[in-house]
Design an enzyme around this catalytic site. Structure first.
Site, PDB file in Angstrom:
ATOM      1  N   PRO A  10       2.376 -19.316  16.742  1.00 10.38           N
ATOM      2  CA  PRO A  10       3.645 -18.712  17.272  1.00 10.38           C
ATOM      3  C   PRO A  10       4.875 -18.870  16.082  1.00 10.38           C
ATOM      4  O   PRO A  10       4.807 -19.967  15.409  1.00 10.38           O
ATOM      5  CB  PRO A  10       3.999 -19.596  18.644  1.00 10.38           C
ATOM      6  CG  PRO A  10       3.249 -20.944  18.429  1.00 10.38           C
ATOM      7  CD  PRO A  10       1.878 -20.463  17.653  1.00 10.38           C
ATOM      8  N   ARG A  18      12.797 -16.764   9.426  1.00  9.03           N
ATOM      9  CA  ARG A  18      13.069 -17.963  10.116  1.00  9.03           C
ATOM     10  C   ARG A  18      13.305 -19.061   9.361  1.00  9.03           C
ATOM     11  O   ARG A  18      12.504 -19.327   8.356  1.00  9.03           O
ATOM     12  CB  ARG A  18      11.653 -18.108  10.911  1.00  9.03           C
ATOM     13  CG  ARG A  18      11.496 -19.441  11.451  1.00  9.03           C
ATOM     14  CD  ARG A  18       9.938 -19.465  11.837  1.00  9.03           C
ATOM     15  NE  ARG A  18       9.785 -20.764  12.751  1.00  9.03           N
ATOM     16  CZ  ARG A  18       8.820 -21.578  12.828  1.00  9.03           C
ATOM     17  NH1 ARG A  18       7.611 -20.979  12.390  1.00  9.03           N
ATOM     18  NH2 ARG A  18       8.867 -22.378  13.845  1.00  9.03           N
ATOM     19  N   TYR A  23      10.849 -22.945   5.511  1.00 10.37           N
ATOM     20  CA  TYR A  23       9.734 -22.229   5.413  1.00 10.37           C
ATOM     21  C   TYR A  23       9.612 -21.149   4.288  1.00 10.37           C
ATOM     22  O   TYR A  23       8.893 -20.327   3.861  1.00 10.37           O
ATOM     23  CB  TYR A  23       9.438 -21.375   6.668  1.00 10.37           C
ATOM     24  CG  TYR A  23       9.407 -22.190   7.881  1.00 10.37           C
ATOM     25  CD1 TYR A  23       8.085 -23.325   7.914  1.00 10.37           C
ATOM     26  CD2 TYR A  23      10.126 -22.335   8.939  1.00 10.37           C
ATOM     27  CE1 TYR A  23       8.060 -24.255   8.827  1.00 10.37           C
ATOM     28  CE2 TYR A  23       9.876 -23.151   9.890  1.00 10.37           C
ATOM     29  CZ  TYR A  23       8.978 -24.113  10.165  1.00 10.37           C
ATOM     30  OH  TYR A  23       8.769 -25.092  10.830  1.00 10.37           O
ATOM     31  N   ASN A  75      -2.860 -22.281  10.951  1.00  6.83           N
ATOM     32  CA  ASN A  75      -1.752 -22.954  11.196  1.00  6.83           C
ATOM     33  C   ASN A  75      -1.150 -22.566  12.588  1.00  6.83           C
ATOM     34  O   ASN A  75      -0.857 -21.667  13.068  1.00  6.83           O
ATOM     35  CB  ASN A  75      -0.804 -22.427  10.231  1.00  6.83           C
ATOM     36  CG  ASN A  75       0.862 -22.879  10.255  1.00  6.83           C
ATOM     37  OD1 ASN A  75       0.984 -23.668  11.293  1.00  6.83           O
ATOM     38  ND2 ASN A  75       1.740 -22.572   9.614  1.00  6.83           N
ATOM     39  N   ALA A  78       4.021 -24.706  16.375  1.00  6.50           N
ATOM     40  CA  ALA A  78       4.077 -25.876  17.302  1.00  6.50           C
ATOM     41  C   ALA A  78       3.036 -26.175  18.200  1.00  6.50           C
ATOM     42  O   ALA A  78       3.090 -27.273  18.914  1.00  6.50           O
ATOM     43  CB  ALA A  78       5.346 -25.372  18.321  1.00  6.50           C
ATOM     44  N   HIS A  81       1.182 -29.813  18.135  1.00  5.30           N
ATOM     45  CA  HIS A  81       1.682 -31.005  18.629  1.00  5.30           C
ATOM     46  C   HIS A  81       1.302 -31.183  19.913  1.00  5.30           C
ATOM     47  O   HIS A  81       1.543 -32.311  20.539  1.00  5.30           O
ATOM     48  CB  HIS A  81       3.392 -31.058  18.425  1.00  5.30           C
ATOM     49  CG  HIS A  81       3.769 -30.383  17.077  1.00  5.30           C
ATOM     50  ND1 HIS A  81       3.112 -31.248  15.843  1.00  5.30           N
ATOM     51  CD2 HIS A  81       4.310 -29.627  16.571  1.00  5.30           C
ATOM     52  CE1 HIS A  81       3.770 -30.519  14.697  1.00  5.30           C
ATOM     53  NE2 HIS A  81       4.516 -29.646  15.069  1.00  5.30           N
ATOM     54  N   ASP A  88      -9.732 -28.127  21.756  1.00  4.33           N
ATOM     55  CA  ASP A  88     -11.208 -27.888  22.272  1.00  4.33           C
ATOM     56  C   ASP A  88     -11.779 -26.683  21.934  1.00  4.33           C
ATOM     57  O   ASP A  88     -13.181 -26.674  21.867  1.00  4.33           O
ATOM     58  CB  ASP A  88     -10.814 -27.908  23.891  1.00  4.33           C
ATOM     59  CG  ASP A  88     -10.731 -29.032  24.729  1.00  4.33           C
ATOM     60  OD1 ASP A  88     -10.721 -30.193  23.855  1.00  4.33           O
ATOM     61  OD2 ASP A  88     -10.316 -29.412  25.846  1.00  4.33           O
ATOM     62  N   GLU A  99      -6.574 -27.671   9.076  1.00  2.98           N
ATOM     63  CA  GLU A  99      -5.143 -27.378   9.484  1.00  2.98           C
ATOM     64  C   GLU A  99      -4.234 -27.390   8.485  1.00  2.98           C
ATOM     65  O   GLU A  99      -4.196 -28.176   7.652  1.00  2.98           O
ATOM     66  CB  GLU A  99      -4.861 -28.562  10.553  1.00  2.98           C
ATOM     67  CG  GLU A  99      -3.471 -28.279  11.221  1.00  2.98           C
ATOM     68  CD  GLU A  99      -3.212 -29.709  12.039  1.00  2.98           C
ATOM     69  OE1 GLU A  99      -3.840 -30.056  12.896  1.00  2.98           O
ATOM     70  OE2 GLU A  99      -2.177 -30.139  11.736  1.00  2.98           O
ATOM     71  N   HIS A 101       0.110 -26.857   7.207  1.00  3.71           N
ATOM     72  CA  HIS A 101       1.536 -26.462   7.566  1.00  3.71           C
ATOM     73  C   HIS A 101       2.181 -25.845   6.397  1.00  3.71           C
ATOM     74  O   HIS A 101       1.961 -26.488   5.325  1.00  3.71           O
ATOM     75  CB  HIS A 101       1.960 -27.599   8.288  1.00  3.71           C
ATOM     76  CG  HIS A 101       1.368 -27.890   9.649  1.00  3.71           C
ATOM     77  ND1 HIS A 101       1.402 -27.192  10.819  1.00  3.71           N
ATOM     78  CD2 HIS A 101       0.567 -28.813   9.607  1.00  3.71           C
ATOM     79  CE1 HIS A 101       0.683 -27.833  11.676  1.00  3.71           C
ATOM     80  NE2 HIS A 101      -0.009 -28.742  11.229  1.00  3.71           N
ATOM     81  N   ILE A 102       3.056 -25.067   6.340  1.00  5.91           N
ATOM     82  CA  ILE A 102       3.950 -24.897   5.253  1.00  5.91           C
ATOM     83  C   ILE A 102       4.920 -26.033   4.909  1.00  5.91           C
ATOM     84  O   ILE A 102       5.226 -26.223   3.798  1.00  5.91           O
ATOM     85  CB  ILE A 102       4.956 -23.438   5.574  1.00  5.91           C
ATOM     86  CG1 ILE A 102       3.835 -22.202   5.860  1.00  5.91           C
ATOM     87  CG2 ILE A 102       5.910 -23.122   4.339  1.00  5.91           C
ATOM     88  CD1 ILE A 102       4.553 -21.387   6.566  1.00  5.91           C
ATOM     89  N   SER A 103       5.759 -26.636   5.929  1.00  5.49           N
ATOM     90  CA  SER A 103       6.606 -27.574   5.752  1.00  5.49           C
ATOM     91  C   SER A 103       5.671 -28.999   5.869  1.00  5.49           C
ATOM     92  O   SER A 103       4.502 -28.978   6.175  1.00  5.49           O
ATOM     93  CB  SER A 103       7.576 -27.786   6.735  1.00  5.49           C
ATOM     94  OG  SER A 103       6.981 -27.961   8.219  1.00  5.49           O
ATOM     95  N   ARG A 112       6.987 -33.737  15.314  1.00  8.11           N
ATOM     96  CA  ARG A 112       6.199 -33.052  14.465  1.00  8.11           C
ATOM     97  C   ARG A 112       5.032 -33.846  13.854  1.00  8.11           C
ATOM     98  O   ARG A 112       4.340 -33.497  13.019  1.00  8.11           O
ATOM     99  CB  ARG A 112       6.722 -32.283  13.608  1.00  8.11           C
ATOM    100  CG  ARG A 112       7.627 -31.094  14.130  1.00  8.11           C
ATOM    101  CD  ARG A 112       8.309 -30.236  12.977  1.00  8.11           C
ATOM    102  NE  ARG A 112       9.370 -29.781  13.402  1.00  8.11           N
ATOM    103  CZ  ARG A 112       9.537 -28.461  14.144  1.00  8.11           C
ATOM    104  NH1 ARG A 112       8.524 -27.962  14.592  1.00  8.11           N
ATOM    105  NH2 ARG A 112      10.909 -28.048  14.622  1.00  8.11           N
TER     106      ARG A 112
HETATM  107  C1  DQA Z   1       4.718 -25.527  11.218  1.00 10.62           C
HETATM  108  C2  DQA Z   1       5.263 -26.872  11.545  1.00 10.62           C
HETATM  109  C3  DQA Z   1       5.380 -26.929  12.944  1.00 10.62           C
HETATM  110  O1  DQA Z   1       5.948 -28.044  13.376  1.00 10.62           O
HETATM  111  C4  DQA Z   1       6.339 -25.921  13.442  1.00 10.62           C
HETATM  112  O2  DQA Z   1       6.218 -25.718  14.759  1.00 10.62           O
HETATM  113  C5  DQA Z   1       5.998 -24.412  12.836  1.00 10.62           C
HETATM  114  C6  DQA Z   1       5.604 -24.167  11.651  1.00 10.62           C
HETATM  115  C7  DQA Z   1       4.478 -25.326   9.573  1.00 10.62           C
HETATM  116  O3  DQA Z   1       3.945 -24.373   8.785  1.00 10.62           O
HETATM  117  O4  DQA Z   1       5.020 -25.965   8.849  1.00 10.62           O
HETATM  118  O5  DQA Z   1       5.941 -23.446  13.758  1.00 10.62           O
HETATM  119  O6  DQA Z   1       3.286 -25.364  11.492  1.00 10.62           O
END
Ligand code: DQA
Length: 151
Positions: A10, A18, A23, A75, A78, A81, A88, A99, A101-103, A112
């Site tokens: 999402p 955004r 990001y 990725n 949210a 979390h 599953d 997995e 994440h950009i941040s 997070r």
């Molecule tokens: C994210 C980090 C998540 O906490 C956040 O909800 C995102 C982006 C990231 O790529 O840094 O939607 O997955």
């Protein structure tokens, strides 16, 4: 040719618009172009799914398992979390997943810091911007096609 599926959850369709301070200014299309080029250089095929809906993401994971896709980069946004259902789905396929994440989620808000998905993945890569995906692609490409495949 070996194939890796890249799933974005999402709000990642809003990349570029955004929270650019978190990001970056590049879009989801820019990310896909980067990964397409890198995959070609690695001799790997990639396909891309983005959805804002948990059920769609779960079905993209099931389909990857059924279609014999070799590995997943995900990725979950949210959902990372709190989505036991996505966790599953990954656990229910035999797919190797990373997995991403950009941040740097560990340097941000407390909620997070915890991932319910990471325990069913090979690992988690975060904080490298789009290069989090590139690092995952490189690693998975080696695992699924090199002499050390599976190690
Ligand atoms: C994210 C980090 C998540 O906490 C956040 O909800 C995102 C982006 C990231 O790529 O840094 O939607 O997955």
């Amino acid at each position: 040719m070996r194939k890796i599926r890249v799933i974005n959850g999402p709000n990642l369709n809003l990349l570029g618009l955004r929270e650019p301070g978190v990001y970056g200014a590049r879009t989801l299309a820019d990310l896909e172009t980067q990964l397409d080029m890198e995959a070609a250089a690695l001799g790997i095929e990639v396909d891309f799914h983005q959805s804002n809906y948990e059920g769609d993401i779960i079905e993209a994971i099931h389909e990857a398992g059924e279609k014999g896709i070799d590995a997943l980069i995900i990725n979950p946004g949210a959902f990372t979390h709190y989505s036991y259902a996505i966790r599953d789905a990954i656990a229910g396929t035999s797919l190797t997943a990373i997995e991403v994440h950009i941040s740097n989620v560990h340097a941000r808000e407390e909620f997070r810091h915890h991932s319910v998905i990471a325990p069913v993945c090979l690992g988690q890569i975060c904080g490298l911007g789009f290069d989090s995906y590139s690092a995952a692609l490189f690693t998975l490409a080696r695992r699924i096609s090199g002499p050390r495949a599976g190690v």
